[in-house]
Design a protein around this motif. Structure first.
Motif, short mmCIF file in Angstrom:
data_model
loop_
_atom_site.label_atom_id
_atom_site.label_comp_id
_atom_site.label_asym_id
_atom_site.label_seq_id
_atom_site.Cartn_x
_atom_site.Cartn_y
_atom_site.Cartn_z
N ARG A 6 0.84 -1.20 0.00
CA ARG A 6 0.00 0.00 0.00
C ARG A 6 0.88 1.25 0.00
N LEU A 8 2.50 4.97 0.46
CA LEU A 8 2.57 5.94 1.54
C LEU A 8 2.96 7.29 0.96
N ASP A 40 -1.86 5.49 2.14
CA ASP A 40 -1.71 5.92 3.52
C ASP A 40 -1.08 7.30 3.49
N VAL A 62 -5.02 10.41 9.52
CA VAL A 62 -3.70 10.56 8.91
C VAL A 62 -2.64 10.36 9.98
N ALA A 63 -1.60 9.62 9.66
CA ALA A 63 -0.53 9.38 10.63
C ALA A 63 0.28 10.66 10.85
#
Length: 252
Positions: A6, A8, A40, A62-63
């Motif tokens: 996935r 990033l 991500d 969101v990180a």
């Protein structure tokens, strides 16, 4: 991109903005999350802005990451921030070994590796940056330089901890210049080979990001390249629309 990985898209805000700016930028990213369903997202504000950015983001969609951390867990290290402090502040990631840290603060591969080890011990995912200078590329040394940085900067448990490697050719950062697609593809292929050799069974799916003047106009073509599993975005991450457009390029 790497099949089964996935993407990033990470935004490095560097040393920019006020608390008000950080809140507005985070809110702008949150408001447009539906534009990037297939990636991500990670934002890395300055230390002082981490909490307000995370709160404005709503903490979860969101990180959040730091832009550096100390290799030490605590103690008399004035001005430093530990990995545990970042984790306690809500971070899940930390950028390490950025070329600006390597150049401005003289960070070595060994120091970056020690920081990555500390980050992993604190439960953070390290995003370790590598990249050659223009002189090194002109001398035909780009791939060996980056391969050596990977070997020297990543601790043994890096892949198991889902660590991320970001390739940023130093001469492309903030200049508006980017390598050719063939150059990016070749470098990411070499990086993948190095990771597979270092981490058999895990290096095949370690995320590899490209960074260095990534913008909406070139994101689609860059993100379509093999072994490019996302982007580390600098200047364009300071505008929510541009950052989201880059993230949306994953779907394109």
């Amino acid at each position: 991109m790497t099949p089964g990985v996935r993407p990033l898209i990470a935004g490095n805000w560097k040393m920019n903005g006020t608390l008000r700016d950080a809140a507005a930028l985070a809110e702008g990213v949150r408001a447009g999350l539906d534009r990037a369903p297939n990636a991500d997202l990670l934002i890395c504000p300055p230390f002082l802005h981490l909490h307000v950015a995370a709160a404005s983001m709503g903490w979860k969609p969101v990180a959040i990451g730091g832009q550096d951390c100390s290799a030490e867990a605590n103690g008399a290290h004035t001005g430093d921030v530990s990995a545990a402090m970042l984790a306690d502040a809500g971070c899940g990631f930390v950028i390490l070994g950025h070329s600006e840290r390597r150049a401005d603060h003289g960070e070595t591969d060994a120091q970056v590796q020690a920081k990555a080890r500390a980050a992993i011990e604190a439960g953070l995912i390290p995003v370790v940056c590598v990249g050659e200078t223009e002189a090194q590329r002109d001398a035909g040394e780009a791939e060996p330089v980056v391969a050596a940085q990977i070997a020297g900067s990543l601790p043994p448990d890096f892949a198991r901890a889902k660590g991320v490697v970001a390739y940023e050719p130093v001469w492309a950062i903030g200049t508006g210049r980017t390598p050719t697609e063939a150059d990016i593809s070749a470098m990411h292929g070499r990086m993948r080979a190095e990771l597979v050799a270092l981490f058999p069974g895990q290096g095949e799916t370690t995320r590899l990001l490209y960074g260095g003047s990534v913008k909406p106009s070139n994101a689609v073509s860059i993100l379509a390249l093999p072994n490019v599993d996302g982007a580390l975005v600098g200047g364009a991450s300071l505008k929510a629309d541009d950052f989201l457009a880059i993230a949306a390029a994953v779907s394109a």
